[in-house]
Motif scaffolding. Structure first.
Motif: not given
Length: 158
Positions: A52-61
């Motif tokens: 179900e997961y393809k695209i992620f916008f992730l914070d680093i800290v």
């Protein structure tokens, strides 16, 4: 298109959500957004349903959690995942290459840069979803060949 966000700062989650929704509205492009403030809960979801997961916008800290480490674990379950880092810190940019990050966006997020990032993701996904090629033959006609039917390709004189 489903985009998964992970950021421990609620205002940053709202900001990226607003930009993505603005992109969707402007381009008449359907986007489903899943927001997460806890990286551990996100990982549990990914482990249960990686397809179900393809695209992620992730914070680093994110408190005690490093987004680059999170991305590395996500890639184990979703090897083709598109990872975009959104962060206030330039210092992890080189580490982002280790998880094949698609982009590295600095906060506060620039709407134009996020739009460009989404456009590039869409282009990349269209290419990877391509199932056929059009080929010009000797007699200048155009034929379509399914990728699954290609054993090898050779080109001579052009």
């Amino acid at each position: 298109m489903k985009i998964t966000l992970c950021d421990d700062t609620k205002s940053d989650l709202i900001a990226i959500t607003n930009i993505l929704e603005s992109y969707a509205k402007k381009n008449n492009f359907p986007i489903e957004i899943e927001s997460n403030s806890d990286p551990v809960l996100l990982l549990n979801k990914v482990k249960m349903k990686p397809e179900e997961y393809k695209i992620f916008f992730l914070d680093i800290v994110m408190g005690d959690y490093n987004g680059v480490d999170l991305a590395a674990i996500i890639k184990r379950y979703c090897p083709d995942a598109v990872i975009v880092f959104t962060t206030t810190s330039k210092e992890f940019a080189i580490d982002a290459f280790g998880v094949r990050a698609f982009d590295y966006l600095l906060k506060p997020l620039n709407k134009k840069k996020v739009f460009e990032c989404i456009e590039n993701i869409v282009k990349e996904m269209k290419v990877s979803l391509q199932t056929a090629f059009q080929i010009k033959t000797k007699d200048h006609s155009i034929i379509t060949v399914d990728i699954k039917d290609i054993s090898y390709i050779e080109s001579l004189n052009r």
